[in-house]
Enzyme design. Structure first.
Site, mmCIF file in Angstrom:
data_model
loop_
_atom_site.group_PDB
_atom_site.id
_atom_site.type_symbol
_atom_site.label_atom_id
_atom_site.label_comp_id
_atom_site.label_asym_id
_atom_site.label_seq_id
_atom_site.Cartn_x
_atom_site.Cartn_y
_atom_site.Cartn_z
ATOM 1 N N THR A 15 -56.554 -37.145 28.119
ATOM 2 C CA THR A 15 -56.864 -36.891 29.448
ATOM 3 C C THR A 15 -55.644 -36.166 30.136
ATOM 4 O O THR A 15 -54.406 -36.319 29.594
ATOM 5 C CB THR A 15 -57.308 -37.759 30.488
ATOM 6 O OG1 THR A 15 -56.414 -38.934 30.377
ATOM 7 C CG2 THR A 15 -58.451 -38.444 29.849
ATOM 8 N N ASP A 16 -55.839 -35.302 30.874
ATOM 9 C CA ASP A 16 -54.736 -34.507 31.650
ATOM 10 C C ASP A 16 -54.324 -35.330 32.839
ATOM 11 O O ASP A 16 -54.744 -36.448 33.098
ATOM 12 C CB ASP A 16 -54.941 -33.442 32.068
ATOM 13 C CG ASP A 16 -56.224 -32.820 32.842
ATOM 14 O OD1 ASP A 16 -56.615 -33.824 33.596
ATOM 15 O OD2 ASP A 16 -56.753 -31.849 32.994
ATOM 16 N N LYS A 17 -53.561 -34.734 33.543
ATOM 17 C CA LYS A 17 -52.867 -35.242 34.736
ATOM 18 C C LYS A 17 -53.863 -35.529 35.970
ATOM 19 O O LYS A 17 -53.735 -36.679 36.752
ATOM 20 C CB LYS A 17 -51.898 -34.351 35.308
ATOM 21 C CG LYS A 17 -51.057 -34.996 36.798
ATOM 22 C CD LYS A 17 -49.805 -34.150 37.088
ATOM 23 C CE LYS A 17 -49.065 -34.724 38.235
ATOM 24 N NZ LYS A 17 -48.066 -33.967 38.553
ATOM 25 N N ILE A 20 -59.064 -35.705 33.587
ATOM 26 C CA ILE A 20 -60.128 -35.220 32.966
ATOM 27 C C ILE A 20 -59.575 -35.056 31.431
ATOM 28 O O ILE A 20 -58.512 -34.662 31.201
ATOM 29 C CB ILE A 20 -60.290 -33.741 33.562
ATOM 30 C CG1 ILE A 20 -60.752 -34.022 35.182
ATOM 31 C CG2 ILE A 20 -61.537 -33.041 32.728
ATOM 32 C CD1 ILE A 20 -61.940 -34.838 35.461
#
Length: 140
Positions: A15-17, A20
């Site tokens: 996932t990203d920051k 997501i």
């Protein structure tokens, strides 16, 4: 031949920051599902390579439909979209636990020998060809 869908559990590092799943991971999941698919049909990568078959990816396409997040379960249905005896196009349909489509895509592959010459599966590996042809005709 019954092929079971592949299940992937979204990992935190994917996932990203914003929490997501980063879009690049869906391509990796396609590979995971393809490796599992080939194993289920009796032609895993170890067997392919021992037979002198290398199957590089020559194209990939992805359409993102719905985001996923850490700990989501993604079920990936793999099927043969196209097979010519020389070229193979695999289709991937990814769904979340609710049955919502999260991603659809495909990967295209050719077959080459260890010395990088294109080979015909239909001509050179009739047993593998029969399995792929059967799956194509059955809609898998």
């Amino acid at each position: 031949m019954e092929i079971k869908d592949y299940t992937h559990y979204v990992q935190y590092y994917e996932t990203d920051k914003m929490g997501i799943t980063h879009h690049s991971n869906y391509i990796r999941w396609m590979e995971e599902a393809r490796v599992d698919f080939l194993k289920q049909i009796g032609w895993d990568y170890a067997r392919l390579e021992s037979e002198g078959i290398i199957s590089p990816v020559v194209g990939v396409n992805c359409k993102y439909k719905h985001s996923t997040t850490f700990s989501d379960t993604v079920t990936i249905h793999v099927s043969i979209e196209e097979y010519t005896g020389v070229k193979l196009k695999i289709k991937y349909q990814m769904k979340n636990e609710k049955g919502e489509s999260v991603c659809e895509g495909n990967s295209e592959h050719c077959f080459v020998s260890a010395d990088n010459k294109i080979i015909s599966i239909k001509r050179d590996y009739p047993k593998f060809h029969e399995v792929l042809e059967e799956l194509k005709l059955s809609g898998l």
